[in-house]
Enzyme design. Structure first.
Site, PDB file in Angstrom:
ATOM      1  N   THR A 133       0.824  -1.208   0.000  1.00  0.00           N
ATOM      2  CA  THR A 133       0.000   0.000   0.000  1.00  0.00           C
ATOM      3  C   THR A 133       0.859   1.261   0.000  1.00  0.00           C
ATOM      4  O   THR A 133       2.002   1.232   0.467  1.00  0.00           O
ATOM      5  CB  THR A 133      -0.893  -0.014   1.260  1.00  0.00           C
ATOM      6  OG1 THR A 133      -1.462   1.274   1.439  1.00  0.00           O
ATOM      7  CG2 THR A 133      -0.096  -0.334   2.523  1.00  0.00           C
ATOM      8  N   ASP A 134       0.282   2.377  -0.456  1.00  0.00           N
ATOM      9  CA  ASP A 134       0.994   3.656  -0.375  1.00  0.00           C
ATOM     10  C   ASP A 134       1.025   4.184   1.061  1.00  0.00           C
ATOM     11  O   ASP A 134       1.755   5.135   1.353  1.00  0.00           O
ATOM     12  CB  ASP A 134       0.367   4.696  -1.317  1.00  0.00           C
ATOM     13  CG  ASP A 134      -1.078   5.037  -0.996  1.00  0.00           C
ATOM     14  OD1 ASP A 134      -1.690   4.352  -0.142  1.00  0.00           O
ATOM     15  OD2 ASP A 134      -1.604   5.993  -1.593  1.00  0.00           O
ATOM     16  N   GLU A 135       0.230   3.562   1.948  1.00  0.00           N
ATOM     17  CA  GLU A 135       0.165   4.069   3.324  1.00  0.00           C
ATOM     18  C   GLU A 135       1.495   3.892   4.058  1.00  0.00           C
ATOM     19  O   GLU A 135       1.729   4.543   5.080  1.00  0.00           O
ATOM     20  CB  GLU A 135      -0.978   3.394   4.098  1.00  0.00           C
ATOM     21  CG  GLU A 135      -2.318   3.651   3.433  1.00  0.00           C
ATOM     22  CD  GLU A 135      -3.519   3.187   4.233  1.00  0.00           C
ATOM     23  OE1 GLU A 135      -3.443   3.179   5.472  1.00  0.00           O
ATOM     24  OE2 GLU A 135      -4.532   2.836   3.616  1.00  0.00           O
ATOM     25  N   TYR A 158      -1.892  -0.833  10.850  1.00  0.00           N
ATOM     26  CA  TYR A 158      -1.985  -1.463   9.519  1.00  0.00           C
ATOM     27  C   TYR A 158      -0.783  -1.095   8.654  1.00  0.00           C
ATOM     28  O   TYR A 158      -0.077  -1.973   8.139  1.00  0.00           O
ATOM     29  CB  TYR A 158      -3.286  -1.042   8.819  1.00  0.00           C
ATOM     30  CG  TYR A 158      -3.284  -1.332   7.332  1.00  0.00           C
ATOM     31  CD1 TYR A 158      -3.273  -2.649   6.855  1.00  0.00           C
ATOM     32  CD2 TYR A 158      -3.286  -0.300   6.389  1.00  0.00           C
ATOM     33  CE1 TYR A 158      -3.258  -2.914   5.493  1.00  0.00           C
ATOM     34  CE2 TYR A 158      -3.270  -0.559   5.024  1.00  0.00           C
ATOM     35  CZ  TYR A 158      -3.254  -1.873   4.576  1.00  0.00           C
ATOM     36  OH  TYR A 158      -3.237  -2.133   3.227  1.00  0.00           O
ATOM     37  N   LYS A 162       2.337  -3.402   7.150  1.00  0.00           N
ATOM     38  CA  LYS A 162       2.632  -3.546   5.719  1.00  0.00           C
ATOM     39  C   LYS A 162       4.074  -3.079   5.423  1.00  0.00           C
ATOM     40  O   LYS A 162       4.774  -3.688   4.619  1.00  0.00           O
ATOM     41  CB  LYS A 162       1.632  -2.759   4.877  1.00  0.00           C
ATOM     42  CG  LYS A 162       0.215  -3.301   4.870  1.00  0.00           C
ATOM     43  CD  LYS A 162       0.062  -4.698   4.280  1.00  0.00           C
ATOM     44  CE  LYS A 162       0.312  -4.777   2.799  1.00  0.00           C
ATOM     45  NZ  LYS A 162      -0.035  -6.113   2.251  1.00  0.00           N
TER      46      LYS A 162
HETATM   47  P1  NAD Z   1      -9.346  -7.714   1.803  1.00  0.00           P
HETATM   48  O1  NAD Z   1      -9.398  -7.448   3.262  1.00  0.00           O
HETATM   49  O2  NAD Z   1     -10.552  -7.416   0.968  1.00  0.00           O
HETATM   50  O3  NAD Z   1      -8.991  -9.251   1.545  1.00  0.00           O
HETATM   51  C1  NAD Z   1      -7.991  -9.920   2.247  1.00  0.00           C
HETATM   52  C2  NAD Z   1      -8.080 -11.404   1.913  1.00  0.00           C
HETATM   53  O4  NAD Z   1      -7.000 -12.063   2.591  1.00  0.00           O
HETATM   54  C3  NAD Z   1      -9.366 -12.056   2.390  1.00  0.00           C
HETATM   55  O5  NAD Z   1      -9.887 -12.898   1.384  1.00  0.00           O
HETATM   56  C4  NAD Z   1      -8.934 -12.876   3.598  1.00  0.00           C
HETATM   57  O6  NAD Z   1      -9.728 -14.031   3.822  1.00  0.00           O
HETATM   58  C5  NAD Z   1      -7.495 -13.219   3.235  1.00  0.00           C
HETATM   59  N1  NAD Z   1      -6.663 -13.476   4.425  1.00  0.00           N
HETATM   60  C6  NAD Z   1      -6.566 -12.716   5.548  1.00  0.00           C
HETATM   61  N2  NAD Z   1      -5.727 -13.291   6.422  1.00  0.00           N
HETATM   62  C7  NAD Z   1      -5.272 -14.439   5.835  1.00  0.00           C
HETATM   63  C8  NAD Z   1      -4.365 -15.446   6.232  1.00  0.00           C
HETATM   64  N3  NAD Z   1      -3.771 -15.417   7.442  1.00  0.00           N
HETATM   65  N4  NAD Z   1      -4.107 -16.455   5.379  1.00  0.00           N
HETATM   66  C9  NAD Z   1      -4.712 -16.505   4.158  1.00  0.00           C
HETATM   67  N5  NAD Z   1      -5.608 -15.584   3.743  1.00  0.00           N
HETATM   68  C10 NAD Z   1      -5.877 -14.559   4.565  1.00  0.00           C
HETATM   69  O7  NAD Z   1      -8.076  -6.928   1.271  1.00  0.00           O
HETATM   70  P2  NAD Z   1      -7.883  -6.108  -0.089  1.00  0.00           P
HETATM   71  O8  NAD Z   1      -8.461  -4.753   0.070  1.00  0.00           O
HETATM   72  O9  NAD Z   1      -8.290  -6.964  -1.233  1.00  0.00           O
HETATM   73  O10 NAD Z   1      -6.300  -5.938  -0.100  1.00  0.00           O
HETATM   74  C11 NAD Z   1      -5.459  -6.948  -0.668  1.00  0.00           C
HETATM   75  C12 NAD Z   1      -4.011  -6.527  -0.531  1.00  0.00           C
HETATM   76  O11 NAD Z   1      -3.799  -5.281  -1.196  1.00  0.00           O
HETATM   77  C13 NAD Z   1      -3.551  -6.321   0.916  1.00  0.00           C
HETATM   78  O12 NAD Z   1      -2.254  -6.831   1.026  1.00  0.00           O
HETATM   79  C14 NAD Z   1      -3.582  -4.820   1.092  1.00  0.00           C
HETATM   80  O13 NAD Z   1      -2.627  -4.418   2.047  1.00  0.00           O
HETATM   81  C15 NAD Z   1      -3.219  -4.332  -0.293  1.00  0.00           C
HETATM   82  N6  NAD Z   1      -3.752  -3.009  -0.673  1.00  0.00           N
HETATM   83  C16 NAD Z   1      -5.070  -2.711  -0.519  1.00  0.00           C
HETATM   84  C17 NAD Z   1      -5.554  -1.459  -0.925  1.00  0.00           C
HETATM   85  C18 NAD Z   1      -7.028  -1.121  -0.830  1.00  0.00           C
HETATM   86  O14 NAD Z   1      -7.412   0.015  -1.147  1.00  0.00           O
HETATM   87  N7  NAD Z   1      -7.905  -2.024  -0.433  1.00  0.00           N
HETATM   88  C19 NAD Z   1      -4.680  -0.529  -1.485  1.00  0.00           C
HETATM   89  C20 NAD Z   1      -3.344  -0.874  -1.627  1.00  0.00           C
HETATM   90  C21 NAD Z   1      -2.895  -2.122  -1.234  1.00  0.00           C
END
Ligand code: NAD
Length: 349
Positions: A133-135, A158, A162
């Site tokens: 993430t950019d955070e 969080y 990350k």
């Molecule tokens: P999300 O919370 O929608 O989904 C997370 C998924 O990971 C879920 O399906 C969950 O069941 C699974 N999970 C959680 N813990 C687990 C474990 N211990 N073992 C296996 N599976 C597990 O998240 P998202 O928004 O789809 O984000 C996905 C990735 O992208 C993350 O790494 C997040 O940091 C990164 N990200 C998200 C955003 C955003 O805006 N949502 C932006 C930048 C980066």
């Protein structure tokens, strides 16, 4: 390409699985623990495809992950599994430390063992792609953009978890030579977004005639990217990114939170008018999130110039598509709203 996607039942992971299977004809194994945020229904479009396979497993479980690698023999791992909600990290940081840090460490060690055992050709082609993430870069003032060289300065449990995982991935590249690529992306939005996050929460609260909570004055700025554009960026990076490099991903769509909520209200006023008044009447200002970062904005020039990726949706087109999707797909969100999360305030510390 045969890809293991971790967290493929989540918001972004499911978009990646759908894109890989439907548009790229890749074989995909979705490794997901199915936490509260995992929604298998998000994979409905591909669940019967011979290219798609699901394994319920925890990224912290070395034995399970190693067995999956040995059996599936992937060419790449796209590691998205994480605890992802800042408010929940304020209420309970422990699972963030466990999944985001220990889980990434476990994935790296399993990938390293597996990669060491590959034949030379396969070894050269293998990629471990860490999705972040950019955070991790902290908070911007009124000017400037996050670049790949911006120093890390995470503020929430969080973003700190990350940031830790990003450092581990870089260490495994420099120390063990594991072929990694990293992406840091801005806020995503789009279909199948779990309704704890601002945009789906506001859409669904509005449809339920509930208050639309805005933290503080609503002047915090985020740089919004349509999730399918993110999925395409990720596939471009895992296929063509330079080893050991970081790529920032963003759509150049900065909006204050208040602007986001007012835009949603205006579009809903047009698509699903209330019997009386505007959805804007439901806007309610609430106590700010502790440590709320003021502004995020991404400079995605490196990804655009080196790998030729460009966001196809801007915020105005993407938010309209997203709202229409929620109007058309209550089969997906209604069981979540009536079951595991109905919109209560989280993360007040
Ligand atoms: P999300 O919370 O929608 O989904 C997370 C998924 O990971 C879920 O399906 C969950 O069941 C699974 N999970 C959680 N813990 C687990 C474990 N211990 N073992 C296996 N599976 C597990 O998240 P998202 O928004 O789809 O984000 C996905 C990735 O992208 C993350 O790494 C997040 O940091 C990164 N990200 C998200 C955003 C955003 O805006 N949502 C932006 C930048 C980066």
């Amino acid at each position: 390409m045969k890809v293991v996607v971790t967290g493929g039942a989540g918001f972004i992971g499911s978009a990646v699985c759908r894109h890989l299977v439907k548009d790229k004809a890749c074989e995909v194994l979705n490794l997901d623990k199915l936490t509260y945020a995992g929604v298998p229904e998000s994979l409905k479009e591909i669940e019967d495809s011979p290219l798609y396979r699901f394994e319920k497993a925890d990224v912290c479980d070395k034995t399970a992950v190693a067995a999956i690698f040995a059996d599936y023999q992937p060419d790449a791992v796209m590691h998205l599994a994480a605890e992802s909600h800042v408010d929940r990290s304020i209420d309970g940081p422990a699972t963030f430390i466990e999944t985001n840090i220990v889980g990434t460490y476990t994935m790296l060690e399993c990938a390293r063992d597996y990669w060491n055992g590959l034949s030379e050709g396969k070894k050269e082609r293998f990629r471990f792609h860490h999705i972040s993430t950019d955070e991790v870069y902290g908070s911007l003032g009124d000017d400037g953009l996050f670049e790949e060289t911006t120093p890390y300065d995470p503020r929430s449990p969080y973003s700190a978890s990350k940031a830790s995982s990003d450092h581990l991935v870089k260490a495994w590249f420099h120390t063990y030579g594991l072929p990694v690529v990293i992406t840091n992306c801005s806020n995503n939005y789009g279909p199948y977004h779990f309704p704890e996050k601002l945009i789906p929460l506001v859409i669904l609260n509005a449809l339920d005639e509930k208050p639309l909570p805005i933290y503080g004055k609503g002047d915090n700025i985020r740089d919004w990217l349509y999730v399918e554009d993110h999925a395409k960026a990720l596939v471009a990076v895992v296929a063509s990114g330079e080893l050991g490099e970081t790529y920032n991903v963003g759509g150049r769509n900065e909006r204050t939170n208040l602007e986001v909520v007012e835009t949603i209200c205006s579009i809903l006023d047009e698509l699903r008018p209330r019997t009386e008044g505007s959805y804007k009447d439901l806007i309610t200002f609430v106590a700010d999130r502790p440590g709320h970062d003021a502004r995020y904005a991404i400079d995605a020039t490196k990804l655009e110039t080196e790998l030729g990726w460009k966001a196809q949706e801007n915020f105005d087109t993407g938010i309209r598509r997203t709202i229409q999707w929620y109007l058309d797909n209550d089969w997906w969100w209604r069981p979540i709203r009536e079951g595991r999360y109905s919109g209560e305030r989280l993360g007040k510390a």
